[in-house]
Motif scaffolding. Sequence first.
Motif, PDB file in Angstrom:
ATOM      1  N   PHE A  52      21.831 -53.970 -38.437  1.00 14.55           N
ATOM      2  CA  PHE A  52      21.254 -54.538 -38.571  1.00 14.55           C
ATOM      3  C   PHE A  52      20.440 -55.974 -37.725  1.00 14.55           C
ATOM      4  CE2 PHE A  52      23.131 -54.921 -43.062  1.00 14.55           C
ATOM      5  CZ  PHE A  52      22.463 -54.173 -43.233  1.00 14.55           C
ATOM      6  N   ASN A  53      21.352 -55.495 -35.857  1.00 11.66           N
ATOM      7  CA  ASN A  53      20.854 -56.773 -35.101  1.00 11.66           C
ATOM      8  C   ASN A  53      21.189 -55.761 -34.181  1.00 11.66           C
ATOM      9  OD1 ASN A  53      22.165 -59.535 -36.756  1.00 11.66           O
ATOM     10  ND2 ASN A  53      23.109 -57.577 -37.446  1.00 11.66           N
ATOM     11  N   PRO A  54      19.998 -55.323 -33.815  1.00 10.79           N
ATOM     12  CA  PRO A  54      19.716 -54.170 -32.437  1.00 10.79           C
ATOM     13  C   PRO A  54      20.248 -54.601 -31.062  1.00 10.79           C
ATOM     14  CG  PRO A  54      18.493 -53.763 -34.055  1.00 10.79           C
ATOM     15  CD  PRO A  54      18.926 -55.028 -35.076  1.00 10.79           C
ATOM     16  N   ALA A  55      19.980 -56.027 -30.603  1.00 11.13           N
ATOM     17  CA  ALA A  55      19.888 -56.937 -29.909  1.00 11.13           C
ATOM     18  C   ALA A  55      21.720 -56.783 -29.541  1.00 11.13           C
ATOM     19  CB  ALA A  55      19.151 -58.227 -29.669  1.00 11.13           C
ATOM     20  N   PHE A  56      22.227 -56.586 -30.514  1.00 11.65           N
ATOM     21  CA  PHE A  56      24.010 -56.923 -30.283  1.00 11.65           C
ATOM     22  C   PHE A  56      24.695 -55.818 -29.621  1.00 11.65           C
ATOM     23  CE2 PHE A  56      23.853 -60.680 -33.078  1.00 11.65           C
ATOM     24  CZ  PHE A  56      22.919 -61.444 -32.146  1.00 11.65           C
ATOM     25  N   PHE A  57      23.859 -54.910 -29.631  1.00 12.63           N
ATOM     26  CA  PHE A  57      24.156 -53.029 -29.557  1.00 12.63           C
ATOM     27  C   PHE A  57      25.345 -53.040 -28.349  1.00 12.63           C
ATOM     28  CE2 PHE A  57      24.585 -48.967 -28.646  1.00 12.63           C
ATOM     29  CZ  PHE A  57      24.520 -48.004 -29.399  1.00 12.63           C
ATOM     30  N   GLN A  58      25.843 -52.352 -28.639  1.00 17.25           N
ATOM     31  CA  GLN A  58      26.957 -52.693 -27.996  1.00 17.25           C
ATOM     32  C   GLN A  58      27.416 -50.997 -27.162  1.00 17.25           C
ATOM     33  OE1 GLN A  58      28.333 -54.592 -25.219  1.00 17.25           O
ATOM     34  NE2 GLN A  58      27.268 -56.545 -26.457  1.00 17.25           N
ATOM     35  N   THR A  59      26.771 -50.490 -26.017  1.00 14.99           N
ATOM     36  CA  THR A  59      27.648 -48.769 -26.148  1.00 14.99           C
ATOM     37  C   THR A  59      28.440 -48.177 -26.166  1.00 14.99           C
ATOM     38  OG1 THR A  59      25.488 -49.053 -24.826  1.00 14.99           O
ATOM     39  CG2 THR A  59      26.991 -46.735 -24.269  1.00 14.99           C
ATOM     40  N   THR A  60      29.713 -49.427 -24.980  1.00 14.53           N
ATOM     41  CA  THR A  60      31.427 -49.210 -25.078  1.00 14.53           C
ATOM     42  C   THR A  60      31.864 -49.117 -26.270  1.00 14.53           C
ATOM     43  OG1 THR A  60      30.875 -50.096 -22.545  1.00 14.53           O
ATOM     44  CG2 THR A  60      33.031 -49.717 -23.600  1.00 14.53           C
ATOM     45  N   VAL A  61      31.187 -49.935 -26.651  1.00 18.36           N
ATOM     46  CA  VAL A  61      31.719 -50.150 -28.275  1.00 18.36           C
ATOM     47  C   VAL A  61      32.139 -49.174 -29.157  1.00 18.36           C
ATOM     48  CG1 VAL A  61      32.303 -51.531 -30.300  1.00 18.36           C
ATOM     49  CG2 VAL A  61      32.359 -52.401 -28.215  1.00 18.36           C
ATOM     50  N   THR A  62      30.424 -49.005 -29.137  1.00 24.53           N
ATOM     51  CA  THR A  62      30.124 -47.770 -29.892  1.00 24.53           C
ATOM     52  C   THR A  62      30.367 -46.784 -29.514  1.00 24.53           C
ATOM     53  OG1 THR A  62      27.843 -48.702 -30.151  1.00 24.53           O
ATOM     54  CG2 THR A  62      27.715 -46.431 -30.290  1.00 24.53           C
ATOM     55  N   ALA A  63      30.798 -46.274 -28.278  1.00 25.08           N
ATOM     56  CA  ALA A  63      31.407 -45.167 -27.884  1.00 25.08           C
ATOM     57  C   ALA A  63      32.932 -44.568 -28.101  1.00 25.08           C
ATOM     58  CB  ALA A  63      31.542 -45.075 -26.136  1.00 25.08           C
ATOM     59  N   GLN A  64      33.283 -46.282 -28.236  1.00 25.55           N
ATOM     60  CA  GLN A  64      35.304 -45.938 -28.595  1.00 25.55           C
ATOM     61  C   GLN A  64      35.525 -45.400 -29.805  1.00 25.55           C
ATOM     62  OE1 GLN A  64      36.322 -49.844 -27.453  1.00 25.55           O
ATOM     63  NE2 GLN A  64      36.816 -49.322 -25.841  1.00 25.55           N
ATOM     64  N   ILE A  65      34.529 -46.125 -31.234  1.00 30.83           N
ATOM     65  CA  ILE A  65      34.168 -46.020 -32.480  1.00 30.83           C
ATOM     66  C   ILE A  65      33.996 -44.296 -31.957  1.00 30.83           C
ATOM     67  CG2 ILE A  65      33.148 -46.286 -34.391  1.00 30.83           C
ATOM     68  CD1 ILE A  65      32.421 -48.976 -34.257  1.00 30.83           C
ATOM     69  N   LEU A  66      33.323 -43.731 -32.123  1.00 25.48           N
ATOM     70  CA  LEU A  66      32.640 -42.129 -32.030  1.00 25.48           C
ATOM     71  C   LEU A  66      34.354 -41.587 -31.086  1.00 25.48           C
ATOM     72  CD1 LEU A  66      29.504 -41.679 -30.157  1.00 25.48           C
ATOM     73  CD2 LEU A  66      30.145 -41.908 -32.615  1.00 25.48           C
ATOM     74  N   LEU A  67      34.491 -41.984 -30.224  1.00 25.98           N
ATOM     75  CA  LEU A  67      35.898 -40.914 -30.300  1.00 25.98           C
ATOM     76  C   LEU A  67      37.027 -41.455 -30.879  1.00 25.98           C
ATOM     77  CD1 LEU A  67      35.349 -42.230 -26.294  1.00 25.98           C
ATOM     78  CD2 LEU A  67      35.219 -39.793 -26.879  1.00 25.98           C
ATOM     79  N   LYS A  68      37.076 -42.903 -31.210  1.00 30.58           N
ATOM     80  CA  LYS A  68      38.040 -42.592 -32.156  1.00 30.58           C
ATOM     81  C   LYS A  68      37.808 -41.411 -33.295  1.00 30.58           C
ATOM     82  CE  LYS A  68      41.376 -44.416 -32.328  1.00 30.58           C
ATOM     83  NZ  LYS A  68      42.360 -44.109 -31.900  1.00 30.58           N
ATOM     84  N   ALA A  69      36.216 -41.597 -33.830  1.00 28.10           N
ATOM     85  CA  ALA A  69      36.573 -40.552 -35.767  1.00 28.10           C
ATOM     86  C   ALA A  69      36.147 -39.287 -35.025  1.00 28.10           C
ATOM     87  CB  ALA A  69      34.326 -41.265 -35.540  1.00 28.10           C
ATOM     88  N   LEU A  70      36.589 -38.626 -33.612  1.00 26.97           N
ATOM     89  CA  LEU A  70      36.859 -37.466 -33.403  1.00 26.97           C
ATOM     90  C   LEU A  70      37.967 -37.343 -33.163  1.00 26.97           C
ATOM     91  CD1 LEU A  70      34.310 -36.577 -30.346  1.00 26.97           C
ATOM     92  CD2 LEU A  70      34.192 -35.834 -32.416  1.00 26.97           C
ATOM     93  N   THR A  71      38.818 -38.001 -33.306  1.00 27.06           N
ATOM     94  CA  THR A  71      40.584 -38.174 -33.524  1.00 27.06           C
ATOM     95  C   THR A  71      40.963 -37.543 -34.729  1.00 27.06           C
ATOM     96  OG1 THR A  71      40.947 -40.038 -33.424  1.00 27.06           O
ATOM     97  CG2 THR A  71      40.752 -39.577 -31.136  1.00 27.06           C
ATOM     98  N   ASN A  72      40.034 -37.727 -35.514  1.00 31.49           N
ATOM     99  CA  ASN A  72      40.017 -37.942 -37.422  1.00 31.49           C
ATOM    100  C   ASN A  72      40.267 -36.657 -37.739  1.00 31.49           C
ATOM    101  OD1 ASN A  72      41.981 -38.895 -39.371  1.00 31.49           O
ATOM    102  ND2 ASN A  72      40.110 -39.865 -40.220  1.00 31.49           N
ATOM    103  N   LEU A  73      39.214 -35.616 -36.925  1.00 30.99           N
ATOM    104  CA  LEU A  73      39.048 -34.487 -37.216  1.00 30.99           C
ATOM    105  C   LEU A  73      39.813 -33.323 -37.914  1.00 30.99           C
ATOM    106  CD1 LEU A  73      36.397 -33.427 -34.705  1.00 30.99           C
ATOM    107  CD2 LEU A  73      35.990 -33.265 -36.485  1.00 30.99           C
ATOM    108  N   PRO A  74      39.669 -32.691 -39.061  1.00 29.54           N
ATOM    109  CA  PRO A  74      38.347 -32.281 -39.817  1.00 29.54           C
ATOM    110  C   PRO A  74      37.602 -33.584 -40.375  1.00 29.54           C
ATOM    111  CG  PRO A  74      39.995 -31.252 -40.284  1.00 29.54           C
ATOM    112  CD  PRO A  74      40.489 -32.142 -39.611  1.00 29.54           C
ATOM    113  N   HIS A  75      37.707 -34.417 -40.615  1.00 32.78           N
ATOM    114  CA  HIS A  75      37.668 -35.235 -41.848  1.00 32.78           C
ATOM    115  C   HIS A  75      36.119 -35.538 -40.722  1.00 32.78           C
ATOM    116  CE1 HIS A  75      40.698 -35.240 -44.109  1.00 32.78           C
ATOM    117  NE2 HIS A  75      41.917 -36.236 -43.011  1.00 32.78           N
ATOM    118  N   THR A  76      35.411 -36.467 -42.227  1.00 33.63           N
ATOM    119  CA  THR A  76      33.694 -36.338 -41.421  1.00 33.63           C
ATOM    120  C   THR A  76      33.538 -37.481 -41.158  1.00 33.63           C
ATOM    121  OG1 THR A  76      33.018 -37.115 -44.207  1.00 33.63           O
ATOM    122  CG2 THR A  76      33.436 -34.858 -43.443  1.00 33.63           C
TER     123      THR A  76
END
Length: 232
Positions: free
Chosen positions: A76-100
Amino acid sequence: SGFGPSFPVPPVVTSDLSAVMALFEQMRANVGKLLRGIDRYNPENLSTLERYVETQAKENAYDLEANLAVLKLYQFNPAFFQTTVTAQILLKALTNLPHTDFTLCKCMIDQAHVSPNRCEDPPKFLGGFGGLFAPPSASPALFFHPVCCLLSEINQETQTKGWHGEERPIRQILYLGELLETCHFQSFWQALDENMELLDGITGFEDSVRKFICHVVGITYQHIDRWLLAEM
């Protein structure tokens, strides 16, 4: 007893751990209240949610709902996008495999931060041992797939063109995620070893991946050679 002298954990360590867990649970409760109302989509709350993501990474905790809320606010707010935070979210999601979780998070990231879908050559690693379920003698053409196109292109770009500094972490994590999801475990560890800086501030990532690999091995093999398991 035969196991040598015992060394009790100093009370101060236990006390510190308890204090940290109490603070995190309080933060989780506060964020939970925040997400239940209209403030879920208030960009003024992004700083609070981003700190919560960083705390999850540091304390080896996880809250998918809060992380998805952050990605939605970035949409909703592309100007506020933070690469570091997004990377942390993706890495945390990988730790919960095999869930989607990883797929859910990936689908909420703007395509401007993801590699284009064009590719010309099939991925090189599918013809070798890097592919757990791809026999060495198999033709790469048999495994040609849009997902593999993404892997091939990202791999080629990392080796020949380099990365734009802002996009590199996210695109590299997507590459690592595809390797895990397609069970190319040896290729995953090699790629991770070359990009260990991605794990800065992330606690317990490698152990979580090992648990996922053990899960895959457990449902795939009745018997497995020790050398093959070690390669994974």
